[in-house]
Enzyme design. Structure first.
Site, PDB file in Angstrom:
ATOM      1  N   HIS A 133      -2.917   8.123   5.461  1.00 53.67           N
ATOM      2  CA  HIS A 133      -3.162   6.825   4.849  1.00 53.67           C
ATOM      3  C   HIS A 133      -4.544   6.327   5.259  1.00 53.67           C
ATOM      4  CE1 HIS A 133      -2.091   3.110   2.905  1.00 53.67           C
ATOM      5  NE2 HIS A 133      -2.337   2.404   3.994  1.00 53.67           N
TER       6      HIS A 133
ATOM      7  N   CYS B  87       0.812  -1.224   0.000  1.00 57.88           N
ATOM      8  CA  CYS B  87       0.000   0.000   0.000  1.00 57.88           C
ATOM      9  C   CYS B  87       0.842   1.269   0.000  1.00 57.88           C
ATOM     10  CB  CYS B  87      -0.931   0.008   1.210  1.00 57.88           C
ATOM     11  SG  CYS B  87      -1.736  -1.562   1.507  1.00 57.88           S
TER      12      CYS B  87
ATOM     13  N   HIS C 101      -9.833   1.859  -0.724  1.00 63.26           N
ATOM     14  CA  HIS C 101      -8.378   1.797  -0.538  1.00 63.26           C
ATOM     15  C   HIS C 101      -7.769   1.166  -1.781  1.00 63.26           C
ATOM     16  CE1 HIS C 101      -4.457   1.425   0.912  1.00 63.26           C
ATOM     17  NE2 HIS C 101      -4.589   0.426   1.766  1.00 63.26           N
TER      18      HIS C 101
END
Length: 833
Positions: free
Chosen positions: A340, A206, A379
């Site tokens: 994030h 990520c 996400h």
């Protein structure tokens, strides 16, 4: 670390759900709260097959929401504008088309054409590859199963043909075999766009977007390229990743609510974002439009002490502090943090703690605005950091702090952590200008497996940056004049390999792997891909070999780079188990006399060939965890990253590692190559595409490297590497009896070192007669290597009268080398012979 020369963002293009095809559309979506997250339809995956509200349901997910693109935008106009071959574009896989679209839109916004980036760098941050190869494997394996079990399925040959036809339709692989192969994601685009600069794919899960930016900046700072194209992309939202994430309880069964008291997990998403960057001074000289300036970037790993998928305050804090230090700023200079913040309660809490740690240390009094956009687009993993960046850049453009949707209030615990010092910006508001630092934001992207990345971005203002540039010294002006020394090495090759590398005992998932030493229970070892095992074993040997040489070096000053072709065997086997429902559907659709009991038996026969998914499956099959496992087990707290550049994967990993030593970011690096993918479809397609006549073998080879000038008197130097790594080549006289794919050149390097140890009198260095090295490393692209070898063959030495000029020498043996050196000496002294 050397002075950090500011980096200008001169072009950008994006593609995010539901269909935000430009930065302006993305900004409009942010303001309006446009939702790209919704229930999946059959174009994504079939909820009837794979959804269950019961979290313990085997091979199913409890989350049926995803941030997905309604469609891919049409490419015809961009293809025509850029003179691309439309037939080649059609052959690209879906992820490649997403990358291509955003790269071409970035060029458009930068007012550049393709020719202007042909020699430049190209770095892609990606995880999970593209679904096309998984479809390719499933199609092949299921059809083979149907052939082998045809009599158990039906006695009608026509029905068997219909079963296989149905599988072809449901598992349609649209792209060519070349672009299906996982490691060719980048290669296919390079070929289409005719790019020749240093290029690679990097997997930091990520954190992939910002990790790619950080590595691309190294190329610019060290003059390896003048510009870099950087993409963060996630185009594989197939059901397997969803099921795997559900087994660790990371998904929401309702919606993503980042930072909110009701947050209960993330929602998967997809997307792509591309930027074009160059040094700020060059951008100003070129008259480029500057959308924003990167003042600092920082990458750090969590190291030892956490579970492989548990976030760490220390790692996140270190990454953010490295960016601040590079920019010579404190948190007092920051207006806003795009977090994030995925919506997982633990992840959001740890990130708030990390920011508050910096907040308290900085002595900041004014509350800090924060936000996240994952409620809207989901996400998007390796594309998430790029979405965060674009949101901030558009905030600069409109002089507005962007709002965060889906937030009501912090939980009681998070209220206690933030103490009203962090405020989620829920509404659009003016972004006030500060005369000292303009508008400035911190952007986070934290990766599964303990890899954290951050960048600091500032709005460009001519007056402000004249002052900044007058104080900034390019990092290239303060490079240490140093060679690099290998001080440790370690390998692991399966026993049975009969080649010229010492072999080890084969690894069995239960008997051979030292799970007690690495504190990994057998149930965990059972689920992790063999590449993670061999990589950890070889890296552990290398670090143990260099134990004394690393004494006194903080773990934050050690980086880890792993070269290897992406796509792990375990990932595709997990996919095959879950996607057995495709086989069930094809049989049910095509056969008239198959009752439910018989159908279930057929389905289970196929499914039981592969292990069921558990909470350990996801970290067991992700490519970046090959590096993450090493970092976590051996306490490496600098970067940990997996780099794929095809057969040159180890070379590029070494290149990036050397650049990290050159700019003093690290005092030691661990660099290696890993291959353990013996999946039949992977090996067969590789051999077919590259006409390979060697047996593909499993193994890992790692080296520990320091700057030579940093060696202590007691340090043991195994080998010395010449400093100018950009024009060197691995000794082509070294040959192997097997193919280790992206790790091959690591083993060639090992053989060369062993040869040097046995015959030190062979040592030669054409740049420095006093140097210890007889080995040079090259990081050529294939095209450049061919040109260089042809130049040698034709004896076309350029600028040979210039004593400072350097060149690669390709040779096939000692005699050939000696002849070429003698010829070079003659023309250097002006001989007419």
């Amino acid at each position: 670390m050397n002075d950090y020369e500011p980096i200008a963002i001169v072009g950008y293009g994006c593609l995010y759900p539901p269909l935000l095809t430009s930065p302006e559309e993305l900004w409009d979506g942010v303001l309006k709260g446009t939702k790209g997250v919704r229930n999946v339809n059959n174009s994504v995956w079939d909820t009837d097959k794979y959804y269950s509200k019961y979290r313990s349901a085997e091979d199913k997910t409890y989350c049926k929401k995803t941030g997905y693109l309604s469609e891919l935008p049409h490419l015809e106009k961009l293809i025509e504008q850029n003179g691309l071959n439309s037939d080649e574009v059609i052959k690209l896989n879906r992820t490649q088309k997403m990358i291509l679209y955003t790269v071409l839109r970035a060029l458009e916004s930068a007012n550049l054409n393709l020719e202007s980036i042909t020699p430049e760098g190209f770095v892609i941050g990606n995880m999970l590859g593209d679904e096309s190869f998984a479809n390719y494997v499933a199609q092949n394996r299921m059809k083979k199963f149907v052939d082998e079990h045809s009599k158990e399925i039906t006695n009608d040959d026509n029905e068997i043909k219909h079963v296989k036809k149905s599988l072809s339709e449901s598992l349609n692989v649209e792209s060519s075999d070349f672009n299906v192969f996982p490691s060719n994601m980048l290669a296919g685009l390079k070929k289409l766009l005719k790019l020749h600069g240093i290029s690679f794919t990097i997997d930091g899960a990520c954190s992939g977007s910002l990790l790619a930016i950080d590595e691309a900046i190294k190329l610019i700072h060290q003059n390896k390229t003048s510009k870099s194209v950087v993409t963060g992309v996630l185009g594989n939202i197939g059901v397997t990743g969803n099921v795997a994430f559900s087994k660790i309880g990371a998904l929401s069964d309702t919606e993503a609510r980042p930072l909110d008291s009701q947050a209960n997990g993330l929602i998967p998403g997809e997307g792509s974002g591309s930027i074009i960057i160059e040094s700020l001074s060059n951008a100003i000289n070129d008259g480029s439009h500057i959308y924003g300036v990167i003042r600092g970037s920082g990458v750090a790993s969590d190291g030892k002490g956490q579970a492989i998928y548990a976030p760490s305050v220390d790692g996140q804090y270190t990454a953010m502090m490295k960016s601040l230090a590079a920019a010579k700023m404190t948190l007092n200079d920051i207006d806003y943090v795009e977090m994030h913040a995925t919506g997982t309660p633990v992840g959001d809490k740890v990130e708030l703690q990390s920011i508050m740690k910096i907040f308290n240390e900085s002595g900041r009094k004014k509350p800090l605005k924060i936000g996240s956009m994952k409620h809207q687009i989901g996400h998007s993993f390796s594309a998430a950091g790029m979405a965060n960046l674009f949101k901030v850049l558009q905030g600069f453009n409109h002089q507005n702090l962007p709002p965060t949707h889906g937030f009501g209030d912090f939980s009681a615990e998070n209220k206690s952590i933030t103490s009203n010092n962090l405020i989620v910006n829920s509404n659009e508001e003016d972004w006030h200008w500060d005369s000292e630092h303009g508008r400035t934001a911190s952007i986070n992207a934290f990766g599964f497996g303990g890899i954290n990345a951050n960048i600091l971005v500032q709005e460009y203002d001519e007056g402000l940056f004249k002052s900044i540039l007058s104080k900034s010294v390019s990092s290239t002006l303060t490079l240490p004049d140093s060679n690099y020394s290998i001080v440790g090495q370690g390998t692991w090759v399966d026993k049975g390999f009969q080649g010229n590398i010492p072999s080890e005992a084969p690894i069995s998932k239960f008997t051979s792997f030292p799970f007690i030493k690495f504190k990994m229970p057998p149930k965990v070892v059972q689920k992790i891909d063999k590449s993670q095992q061999v990589g950890l074993l070889a890296a552990d040997k290398a670090l143990e070999n260099a134990k004394e040489e690393l004494n006194g070096i903080p773990r934050e000053k050690i980086g880890l780079y792993v070269g290897g072709m992406l796509g792990l065997k375990t990932a595709f086997e997990c996919d095959l188990r879950i996607r057995s429902e495709e086989l069930r559907t094809a049989v049910q659709k095509s056969c008239t006399n198959v009752n439910s009991q018989k159908l279930e038996k057929i389905n289970m026969q196929f499914k039981q060939k592969f292990e069921s998914l558990s909470e350990d499956s996801l970290p067991g099959f992700m490519d970046n965890i090959v590096a993450g496992r090493i970092s976590n087990s051996l306490d490496i707290r600098g970067v940990n990253a997996v780099i794929d550049a095809g057969k040159n994967s180890f070379d590029v990993a070494m290149n990036q590692a050397i650049l990290s030593l050159q700019n003093n970011e690290y005092d030691a690096v661990v660099v290696g190559g890993v291959n353990s993918n013996d999946l039949p479809e992977y090996v067969d397609l590789y051999n077919e595409l590259y006409s390979n006549d060697l047996v593909v073998e499993n193994g890992a080879c790692f080296f520990v490297i320091k700057r030579t000038v940093d060696l202590k008197d007691t340090d043991n130097e195994i080998f010395n590497i010449s400093s100018d790594a950009s024009i060197k080549t691995i000794n082509n006289s070294v040959s192997l009896d097997a193919d280790f794919l992206g790790a091959e050149n690591a083993f060639k390097m090992l053989n060369k070192i062993n040869e040097h140890a046995k015959r030190p009198e062979m040592a030669t260095d054409f740049e420095n007669s006093e140097a210890k090295s007889d080995f040079s490393i090259a990081f050529f692209d294939t095209e450049n290597a061919i040109e260089a070898s042809q130049m040698i063959k034709n004896e076309m030495f350029l600028d040979t009268q210039n004593e400072s000029s350097k060149m690669a020498i390709f040779y096939t043996g000692l005699q050939d080398l000696e002849e070429k050196v003698e010829f070079l000496k003659k023309i250097q002294v002006g001989s007419n012979e």
